[in-house]
Design a protein around this motif. Structure first.
Motif, PDB file in Angstrom:
ATOM      1  N   ALA A 156       0.813  -1.217   0.000  1.00  0.00           N
ATOM      2  CA  ALA A 156       0.000   0.000   0.000  1.00  0.00           C
ATOM      3  C   ALA A 156       0.846   1.267   0.000  1.00  0.00           C
ATOM      4  O   ALA A 156       0.304   2.375  -0.021  1.00  0.00           O
ATOM      5  N   SER A 157       2.146   1.120   0.022  1.00  0.00           N
ATOM      6  CA  SER A 157       3.045   2.283   0.042  1.00  0.00           C
ATOM      7  C   SER A 157       3.742   2.425  -1.300  1.00  0.00           C
ATOM      8  O   SER A 157       3.716   1.504  -2.128  1.00  0.00           O
ATOM      9  N   PRO A 158       4.422   3.556  -1.545  1.00  0.00           N
ATOM     10  CA  PRO A 158       5.138   3.733  -2.810  1.00  0.00           C
ATOM     11  C   PRO A 158       6.531   3.107  -2.826  1.00  0.00           C
ATOM     12  O   PRO A 158       7.238   3.202  -3.832  1.00  0.00           O
ATOM     13  N   VAL A 159       6.926   2.456  -1.745  1.00  0.00           N
ATOM     14  CA  VAL A 159       8.285   1.915  -1.635  1.00  0.00           C
ATOM     15  C   VAL A 159       8.321   0.478  -2.143  1.00  0.00           C
ATOM     16  O   VAL A 159       7.454  -0.326  -1.802  1.00  0.00           O
ATOM     17  N   ARG A 160       9.346   0.179  -2.931  1.00  0.00           N
ATOM     18  CA  ARG A 160       9.514  -1.168  -3.439  1.00  0.00           C
ATOM     19  C   ARG A 160      10.963  -1.631  -3.268  1.00  0.00           C
ATOM     20  O   ARG A 160      11.893  -0.829  -3.289  1.00  0.00           O
ATOM     21  N   VAL A 161      11.124  -2.958  -3.130  1.00  0.00           N
ATOM     22  CA  VAL A 161      12.449  -3.572  -3.039  1.00  0.00           C
ATOM     23  C   VAL A 161      12.631  -4.429  -4.287  1.00  0.00           C
ATOM     24  O   VAL A 161      11.749  -5.215  -4.642  1.00  0.00           O
ATOM     25  N   HIS A 162      13.759  -4.280  -4.953  1.00  0.00           N
ATOM     26  CA  HIS A 162      14.013  -4.978  -6.210  1.00  0.00           C
ATOM     27  C   HIS A 162      15.243  -5.866  -6.072  1.00  0.00           C
ATOM     28  O   HIS A 162      16.335  -5.370  -5.776  1.00  0.00           O
ATOM     29  N   ALA A 163      15.086  -7.154  -6.270  1.00  0.00           N
ATOM     30  CA  ALA A 163      16.224  -8.066  -6.331  1.00  0.00           C
ATOM     31  C   ALA A 163      16.602  -8.203  -7.801  1.00  0.00           C
ATOM     32  O   ALA A 163      15.890  -8.841  -8.582  1.00  0.00           O
ATOM     33  N   ILE A 164      17.702  -7.595  -8.183  1.00  0.00           N
ATOM     34  CA  ILE A 164      18.082  -7.532  -9.592  1.00  0.00           C
ATOM     35  C   ILE A 164      19.005  -8.700  -9.928  1.00  0.00           C
ATOM     36  O   ILE A 164      20.233  -8.637  -9.772  1.00  0.00           O
ATOM     37  N   GLU A 165      18.402  -9.779 -10.387  1.00  0.00           N
ATOM     38  CA  GLU A 165      19.164 -10.986 -10.704  1.00  0.00           C
ATOM     39  C   GLU A 165      20.010 -10.820 -11.967  1.00  0.00           C
ATOM     40  O   GLU A 165      20.967 -11.569 -12.187  1.00  0.00           O
ATOM     41  N   GLU A 166      19.669  -9.826 -12.805  1.00  0.00           N
ATOM     42  CA  GLU A 166      20.427  -9.601 -14.030  1.00  0.00           C
ATOM     43  C   GLU A 166      21.888  -9.269 -13.745  1.00  0.00           C
ATOM     44  O   GLU A 166      22.769  -9.522 -14.577  1.00  0.00           O
TER      45      GLU A 166
END
Length: 260
Positions: A156-166
């Protein structure tokens, strides 16, 4: 003396432009976030053996240097301190890299808790996109797991966590293909401390590599910790890998942020 005093404010201001979070004061960081630097890259390294020719901190040095280049390519990102303590396998009895002096291993749960605590800290500081990149293959699944868990919690928030496997895929797959095009065999490229691994280290910091100790890992088997043949490794070959990793990771981060 007067010239030095006159230049001092400019030097301080220039220092505040560092992409490394740990080199900023808290007010400089606050102002950078307010100005739009709302992405933070969390480089994950590891302290492990890489044969008799490469320093134990190879992953940490490489992750920090490449994260800085990725941040610069993005233009709106800062780089967190490297996470150097990662799962490396059983300590007692020792398994995998733990059979070699200097490797440090922590439990997977402790590692994931560290990632989660860091991400919560960055959210509190105002970052909207928290990017996890890992220089080692063994813990990639933990990066994905933590990112997914926090994204569910923060839906519900604008914060995201990205695991960048590339990031890791570019090092393992794309760079290997580039080396094959340069005439390296798969036996030379290897899977650990071979030509690929060593060339990347040379491209980032030549002091990581002891050139007099380069040898074909197949000659000594697993006892040396080398899986490959690094004898033809070079900084020139490694720079192609650095460029690939930076470009692939930058593009992946931009895609993820746009999707959010």
């Amino acid at each position: 003396m007067l010239l030095c005093l006159a230049l001092a404010p400019a030097a301080v201001a220039q220092g505040a432009k560092s992409v490394f979070l740990e080199e900023l004061t808290w007010t400089e960081l606050r102002d950078e976030v307010r100005a739009g630097r709302t992405t933070v890259i969390v480089p994950v390294g590891g302290t492990e053996q890489s044969g008799p020719h490469m320093a134990l901190g190879k992953h940490n040095v490489r992750a920090r240097a490449l994260a800085a280049r990725i941040a610069a390519a993005l233009g709106n990102a800062l780089v967190a301190p490297v996470i150097a303590y990662v799962p490396e396998g059983s300590i007692d009895p020792p398994a995998g890299h733990m059979r070699f002096a200097g490797t440090i291993s922590i439990p997977e749960a402790a590692f994931e808790a560290t990632l989660e605590g860091a991400a919560r800290s960055f959210r509190q500081a105002g970052f909207r996109d928290i990017v996890l990149i890992g220089d080692h293959g063994g813990y990639q699944k933990s990066l994905v797991k933590v990112a997914a868990r926090l994204d569910r919690e923060w839906a519900a928030s604008p914060v995201r966590v990205h695991a960048i496997e590339e990031y890791y895929r570019a090092a393992e797959r794309d760079f290997a293909q580039a080396l094959r095009a340069q005439g390296f065999s798969d036996a030379e490229i290897g899977t650990h401390a071979g030509a690929a691994d060593t060339s990347l280290a040379l491209a980032v910091d030549e002091q990581l590599v002891r050139s007099a100790r380069l040898h074909d890992g197949s000659a000594l088997g697993v006892a040396s910790g080398v899986h490959g043949d690094p004898r033809r490794a070079s900084a020139a070959a490694g720079r192609a890998g650095v460029d690939l990793i930076v470009a692939r990771t930058r593009d992946a981060i931009q895609r993820e942020v746009a999707r959010r």
